[in-house]
Design a protein around this motif. Structure first.
Motif, PDB file in Angstrom:
ATOM      1  N   MET A 218      12.095   7.980   1.051  1.00  0.00           N
ATOM      2  CA  MET A 218      10.544   8.264   1.004  1.00  0.00           C
ATOM      3  C   MET A 218      10.162   9.741   0.571  1.00  0.00           C
ATOM      4  O   MET A 218       9.355   9.952  -0.090  1.00  0.00           O
ATOM      5  CB  MET A 218      10.042   8.123   2.444  1.00  0.00           C
ATOM      6  N   ALA A 219      11.130  10.781   1.045  1.00  0.00           N
ATOM      7  CA  ALA A 219      10.813  12.038   0.626  1.00  0.00           C
ATOM      8  C   ALA A 219      11.151  12.024  -0.906  1.00  0.00           C
ATOM      9  O   ALA A 219      10.439  12.959  -1.522  1.00  0.00           O
ATOM     10  CB  ALA A 219      12.011  12.814   1.190  1.00  0.00           C
ATOM     11  N   ALA A 220      12.222  11.610  -1.346  1.00  0.00           N
ATOM     12  CA  ALA A 220      12.412  11.390  -2.824  1.00  0.00           C
ATOM     13  C   ALA A 220      11.160  10.749  -3.941  1.00  0.00           C
ATOM     14  O   ALA A 220      10.801  11.414  -4.699  1.00  0.00           O
ATOM     15  CB  ALA A 220      13.630  10.562  -3.297  1.00  0.00           C
ATOM     16  N   TRP A 221      10.722   9.634  -3.056  1.00  0.00           N
ATOM     17  CA  TRP A 221       9.373   9.294  -3.767  1.00  0.00           C
ATOM     18  C   TRP A 221       8.084  10.141  -3.656  1.00  0.00           C
ATOM     19  O   TRP A 221       7.721  10.150  -4.592  1.00  0.00           O
ATOM     20  CB  TRP A 221       9.180   8.040  -2.813  1.00  0.00           C
ATOM     21  N   SER A 222       8.063  10.701  -2.400  1.00  0.00           N
ATOM     22  CA  SER A 222       7.084  11.805  -2.432  1.00  0.00           C
ATOM     23  C   SER A 222       7.065  13.034  -3.363  1.00  0.00           C
ATOM     24  O   SER A 222       6.014  13.300  -4.028  1.00  0.00           O
ATOM     25  CB  SER A 222       7.074  12.227  -0.928  1.00  0.00           C
ATOM     26  N   ALA A 260       1.480   4.690 -10.624  1.00  0.00           N
ATOM     27  CA  ALA A 260       2.538   5.908 -10.194  1.00  0.00           C
ATOM     28  C   ALA A 260       3.259   5.678  -9.227  1.00  0.00           C
ATOM     29  O   ALA A 260       4.451   6.057  -9.193  1.00  0.00           O
ATOM     30  CB  ALA A 260       1.451   7.324 -10.107  1.00  0.00           C
ATOM     31  N   GLU A 261       2.761   5.140  -8.064  1.00  0.00           N
ATOM     32  CA  GLU A 261       3.476   4.768  -7.018  1.00  0.00           C
ATOM     33  C   GLU A 261       4.727   3.735  -7.400  1.00  0.00           C
ATOM     34  O   GLU A 261       5.801   3.831  -6.869  1.00  0.00           O
ATOM     35  CB  GLU A 261       2.471   3.832  -5.641  1.00  0.00           C
ATOM     36  N   ILE A 262       4.167   2.823  -8.017  1.00  0.00           N
ATOM     37  CA  ILE A 262       5.491   1.766  -8.298  1.00  0.00           C
ATOM     38  C   ILE A 262       6.471   2.543  -9.235  1.00  0.00           C
ATOM     39  O   ILE A 262       7.747   2.297  -9.209  1.00  0.00           O
ATOM     40  CB  ILE A 262       4.628   0.983  -9.031  1.00  0.00           C
ATOM     41  N   THR A 268      13.232   6.077  -7.744  1.00  0.00           N
ATOM     42  CA  THR A 268      13.925   6.400  -6.278  1.00  0.00           C
ATOM     43  C   THR A 268      14.710   5.312  -5.673  1.00  0.00           C
ATOM     44  O   THR A 268      15.514   5.479  -4.736  1.00  0.00           O
ATOM     45  CB  THR A 268      13.116   7.090  -5.447  1.00  0.00           C
ATOM     46  N   ASP A 269      14.525   3.982  -5.945  1.00  0.00           N
ATOM     47  CA  ASP A 269      15.073   2.849  -5.457  1.00  0.00           C
ATOM     48  C   ASP A 269      14.473   2.589  -4.335  1.00  0.00           C
ATOM     49  O   ASP A 269      15.419   2.120  -3.419  1.00  0.00           O
ATOM     50  CB  ASP A 269      16.675   3.111  -5.666  1.00  0.00           C
ATOM     51  N   LEU A 270      13.332   2.997  -3.822  1.00  0.00           N
ATOM     52  CA  LEU A 270      12.857   3.221  -2.228  1.00  0.00           C
ATOM     53  C   LEU A 270      13.010   1.638  -1.816  1.00  0.00           C
ATOM     54  O   LEU A 270      13.208   1.501  -0.748  1.00  0.00           O
ATOM     55  CB  LEU A 270      11.297   3.570  -2.475  1.00  0.00           C
ATOM     56  N   VAL A 271      12.454   0.575  -2.652  1.00  0.00           N
ATOM     57  CA  VAL A 271      12.117  -0.563  -1.875  1.00  0.00           C
ATOM     58  C   VAL A 271      13.545  -1.110  -1.889  1.00  0.00           C
ATOM     59  O   VAL A 271      13.981  -1.972  -0.536  1.00  0.00           O
ATOM     60  CB  VAL A 271      11.318  -1.456  -2.896  1.00  0.00           C
TER      61      VAL A 271
END
Length: 315
Positions: A218-222, A260-262, A268-271
């Motif tokens: 999540m931090a990387a995504w942020s 942008a979120e997607i 970041t491979d968040l999902v």
């Protein structure tokens, strides 16, 4: 929290336990013979339904372990159909031969997954983000009732089994079941036992957000979002930036933020990271409650069988 954790309360379950099976090995709903409702009973529109497993986007193919004990949309409609048939049969017996129930399935949700996988970790489908931003595509369609005029005072008495707040025993010489035809339909078609599974699903979702791997992702995504001009700590913050609830349609700014979120989730491979973390948590929770979950699934099989017998009797 903006995320909608969809767990439907009046529905069936995709995978069920049958007698004689090994513990933990679910049987499919198809193991109970299918029965189609004849014309004149509860009607169902089965077109355009979403699949129980996401077929596109970042959550494509993802299914959490707890979904074996939860309820996909298709089975929810099946239970509601049979309950509707029980209600119609009861109303006809009380002197209302033209009684109808709402047509089901005409406005399906965007997700057929009992865990709402397409949006469990925020939006994941780029084509939806391009069109509707953070708005749920299924909320764009409206539905109108076609049953106006049938709920006469007498019909309401038959339906609810009460008049002026007091229970009614008979209507024109015909016995009224306790709770009226609504009560009768619910007794004949009991809701699946999914309370425990719902609780575990909620627990795993909350716990997963506190794991080191999800926090790091999540931090990387942020950080990725910050590079694109968005100051957000979590995916839920991103949805709040444009306040989707304030409008019935997505603005250009909302769609831009969603895209942008997607993109950052993909980068970041968040999902995938979040899914794996929650999957591990659920496996532990399920192992601790396996007997109770299997019992609940067996209860659903019993309700499912009773429901199909009612529908068979309407033919």
């Amino acid at each position: 929290m903006k995320k909608k954790l969809t767990v439907l309360a009046l529905c069936g379950t995709a995978l069920l336990t049958a007698c004689g099976q090994e513990q933990g090995t679910p049987a499919a709903v198809d193991d109970v013979p299918q029965v189609d409702s004849p014309a004149g009973w509860t009607q169902v529109n089965r077109e355009g339904w979403p699949e129980a497993v996401p077929g596109e986007g970042l959550a494509k193919g993802l299914t959490l372990p707890i979904e074996r004990y939860l309820v996909p949309y298709a089975d929810e409609i099946t239970f509601l159909e049979w309950r509707g048939n029980a209600e119609i049969k009861c109303m006809r017996a009380l002197g209302f031969p033209n009684w109808r129930t709402e047509k089901l399935g005409a406005n399906p949700p965007s997700s057929g997954s009992p865990s709402n996988m397409e949006r469990r970790y925020g939006i994941t489908i780029r084509s939806e983000a391009e069109k509707t931003g953070y708005h749920d595509p299924s909320e764009q369609a409206g539905s109108a009732s076609s049953l106006s005029g049938q709920e006469t005072p007498e019909a309401i008495v038959a339906l609810k089994g009460k008049q002026n707040g007091r229970a009614v025993q008979a209507l024109e010489g015909k016995p009224v079941p306790e709770g009226g035809c609504i009560g009768e339909s619910r007794r004949q078609v009991p809701s699946p036992d999914i309370t425990l599974a719902e609780e575990l699903s909620g627990q795993s979702f909350t716990a997963s957000q506190e794991t080191p791997e999800v926090k790091a992702a999540m931090a990387a995504w942020s950080a990725c979002m910050k590079e694109r001009g968005y100051q957000v700590a979590t995916v839920w913050d991103a949805a709040n930036l444009t306040d989707p609830a304030s409008s019935s349609s997505a603005s250009d700014a909302e769609r831009k933020t969603a895209l942008a979120e997607i993109d950052c989730k993909q980068k970041t491979d968040l999902v995938a990271i979040w899914f794996k973390a929650e999957q591990k948590i659920q496996e532990t929770l399920i192992a601790k409650q396996q007997d109770a979950l299997n019992k609940a699934r067996s209860n659903t099989v019993a309700g499912l069988t009773a429901a199909r017998q009612i529908t068979a009797a309407t033919r």
